[in-house]
Motif scaffolding. Sequence first.
Motif, short mmCIF file in Angstrom:
data_model
loop_
_atom_site.label_atom_id
_atom_site.label_comp_id
_atom_site.label_asym_id
_atom_site.label_seq_id
_atom_site.Cartn_x
_atom_site.Cartn_y
_atom_site.Cartn_z
N PRO A 193 2.20 1.43 13.09
CA PRO A 193 2.83 0.16 12.72
C PRO A 193 3.16 0.07 11.23
CG PRO A 193 0.99 -0.23 14.19
CD PRO A 193 0.92 1.21 13.80
N PHE A 194 2.27 0.61 10.39
CA PHE A 194 2.53 0.61 8.94
C PHE A 194 3.72 1.50 8.61
CE2 PHE A 194 -2.13 -0.01 9.38
CZ PHE A 194 -2.27 -1.24 8.76
N ALA A 195 3.76 2.69 9.23
CA ALA A 195 4.86 3.62 8.99
C ALA A 195 6.19 3.02 9.45
CB ALA A 195 4.59 4.94 9.71
N TYR A 196 6.15 2.33 10.57
CA TYR A 196 7.34 1.70 11.15
C TYR A 196 7.88 0.60 10.25
CZ TYR A 196 9.90 -1.07 14.74
OH TYR A 196 10.82 -1.78 15.46
N LEU A 197 6.98 -0.19 9.69
CA LEU A 197 7.39 -1.32 8.85
C LEU A 197 7.74 -0.90 7.43
CD1 LEU A 197 4.91 -4.01 10.21
CD2 LEU A 197 7.38 -3.83 10.64
N GLY A 198 7.41 0.33 7.06
CA GLY A 198 7.88 0.89 5.81
C GLY A 198 7.07 0.58 4.57
N PRO A 199 7.63 0.90 3.40
CA PRO A 199 6.95 0.75 2.12
C PRO A 199 6.27 -0.59 1.85
CG PRO A 199 8.95 2.01 1.81
CD PRO A 199 8.96 1.54 3.24
N PRO A 200 6.81 -1.73 2.31
CA PRO A 200 6.12 -3.00 2.04
C PRO A 200 4.70 -3.04 2.61
CG PRO A 200 8.38 -3.43 2.69
CD PRO A 200 8.14 -1.97 2.92
N TYR A 201 4.41 -2.16 3.55
CA TYR A 201 3.08 -2.14 4.16
C TYR A 201 2.21 -0.99 3.64
CZ TYR A 201 3.61 -5.93 7.52
OH TYR A 201 3.74 -7.19 8.10
N ASP A 202 2.68 -0.27 2.61
CA ASP A 202 1.92 0.86 2.07
C ASP A 202 0.55 0.43 1.52
OD1 ASP A 202 3.85 2.63 2.76
OD2 ASP A 202 4.48 3.14 0.71
N ARG A 203 0.51 -0.72 0.88
CA ARG A 203 -0.76 -1.17 0.28
C ARG A 203 -1.81 -1.39 1.36
NH1 ARG A 203 -3.07 -5.96 -0.25
NH2 ARG A 203 -1.21 -7.04 0.52
N LEU A 204 -1.41 -1.99 2.47
CA LEU A 204 -2.35 -2.23 3.56
C LEU A 204 -2.74 -0.92 4.23
CD1 LEU A 204 -0.79 -5.43 5.18
CD2 LEU A 204 -2.85 -5.28 3.77
N LEU A 205 -1.80 0.00 4.36
CA LEU A 205 -2.10 1.30 4.95
C LEU A 205 -3.13 2.05 4.10
CD1 LEU A 205 -1.62 3.61 6.93
CD2 LEU A 205 0.38 4.28 5.57
N THR A 206 -2.95 1.99 2.80
CA THR A 206 -3.91 2.64 1.90
C THR A 206 -5.30 2.04 2.06
OG1 THR A 206 -2.19 3.14 0.27
CG2 THR A 206 -4.46 3.12 -0.52
N ALA A 207 -5.38 0.72 2.11
CA ALA A 207 -6.68 0.05 2.26
C ALA A 207 -7.33 0.42 3.58
CB ALA A 207 -6.49 -1.46 2.16
N ALA A 208 -6.52 0.56 4.63
CA ALA A 208 -7.06 0.85 5.96
C ALA A 208 -7.70 2.22 6.03
CB ALA A 208 -5.96 0.74 7.00
N TYR A 209 -7.28 3.15 5.17
CA TYR A 209 -7.81 4.51 5.25
C TYR A 209 -8.62 4.95 4.03
CZ TYR A 209 -5.82 5.59 9.74
OH TYR A 209 -5.56 5.60 11.10
N THR A 210 -8.72 4.10 3.04
CA THR A 210 -9.57 4.45 1.89
C THR A 210 -10.64 3.40 1.62
OG1 THR A 210 -8.09 3.36 0.27
CG2 THR A 210 -7.67 5.70 0.77
N GLY A 211 -10.59 2.28 2.34
CA GLY A 211 -11.54 1.21 2.10
C GLY A 211 -12.48 0.94 3.25
N ILE A 212 -12.65 1.94 4.15
CA ILE A 212 -13.53 1.74 5.30
C ILE A 212 -14.58 2.84 5.38
CG2 ILE A 212 -11.68 0.61 6.61
CD1 ILE A 212 -11.53 3.22 8.29
N SER A 213 -15.57 2.62 6.23
CA SER A 213 -16.59 3.62 6.52
C SER A 213 -16.85 3.60 8.02
CB SER A 213 -17.88 3.29 5.76
OG SER A 213 -18.46 2.09 6.25
N GLY A 214 -17.78 4.41 8.46
CA GLY A 214 -18.09 4.44 9.88
C GLY A 214 -18.52 3.10 10.44
N GLU A 215 -19.15 2.28 9.61
CA GLU A 215 -19.60 0.96 10.07
C GLU A 215 -18.44 0.05 10.42
OE1 GLU A 215 -22.04 -0.57 6.98
OE2 GLU A 215 -23.75 0.74 7.44
#
Length: 390
Positions: A124-146
Amino acid sequence: MNRSRRLLLALVGLVLAACAGPTVESLRDPVPEPLVSRTAVPGYSHIRYWGDDGDGLSPAVLEEIAAQQKAAGLSTTVRNFLAISGGGSNGAFGAGLLTGWTQSGTRPEFTVVTGISTGSLIAPFAYLGPPYDRLLTAAYTGISGEDVFRRKPVLSLLRSSAAADSTPLRQLVARYVTDQMVADIAVQNARGRKLLVGTTNLDAGRPVVWDIGAIASSREPGRKQLIQDILVASSSIPGVFPPVKIKVVADGKTFDEMHVDGGTTNQAFMFPSNFSVKAQDIKLKRSGIKRTLYVIRNGRVTPEYKMVKPRLASIVGRSISTLITTQGVGDLYRMYSNALRDGIAFRAIWVPDSFNMEEPEPFDPPFMKALYKVGFDIGRSNIPWATQPP
């Protein structure tokens, strides 16, 4: 807990559950086999098809998409497709690559975006393009297993369908799949762009492709919840996460389907092998379209040597990881072959062999941040796309 021990826990849970009696979790109304191909999600039409059968792509829907693209002024000579593979925490690579690609100034708009497993969360982030890059980054660098799973007590596995509780994953998906995202997806869908996500129908043993844009564009009040359910299902590793039940109707009766990780049947996909883009061009009297298929493989494609201990956990874990790698390479060859047949340029990228950092725990933050940076650095430079499978 390392990956091998986690897989062993899932295996033990499955064995123990087979010896236990029925539970509330296991009670269901499965679709009778004669009705499997006649089911529909109540309130929706043309929102899914079998991923292994191109005949499910309605000619009327294809013509509607072509009309939408023309009305929206999409290029009549260029079409870019993007397929994002599964890979768990390795999805950080794809997330980094996309955001880095934006920084390079060369990232195109994709006419079709597909995703499987972790790729379905990125899609969904890739589909919606650059305006969603910030959220995509947070989704994969701001999480842990929990933020993804919660381990269950061993004894509870006696009456459970999975080794882990997927409530954190559901909450994570709900955090990002908001009303605004659904509305934005609907806007792009109306332009004739498609966002497709793959799951596996466990009863049928077949891949299912869901048209997320069509769902978002509907007037159904539960459309956001259905999209969230599909994304969770596409990421639900069998035995580790519980299957997602989706209510369907057939012959006036209500049943439920069990959907799990799309990676069970495909690690990545674009179109069913018996669907020919070239043939559709002939039917729709189109010509002169330059198409490119980009594939992001969230994982390595070369064998990785590891000494395996003669223990159940090590043997099971190594066997499954080898199966996934081999399946992923096979999917690359399948898409490459179909692209050659239809005159589509093929471009693929995967985690480089030079990245050899070990992941101590699933969804380990330092590991994901390091892999994100690898993807980002590749994306913002001249991406070394492979023009054929490894």
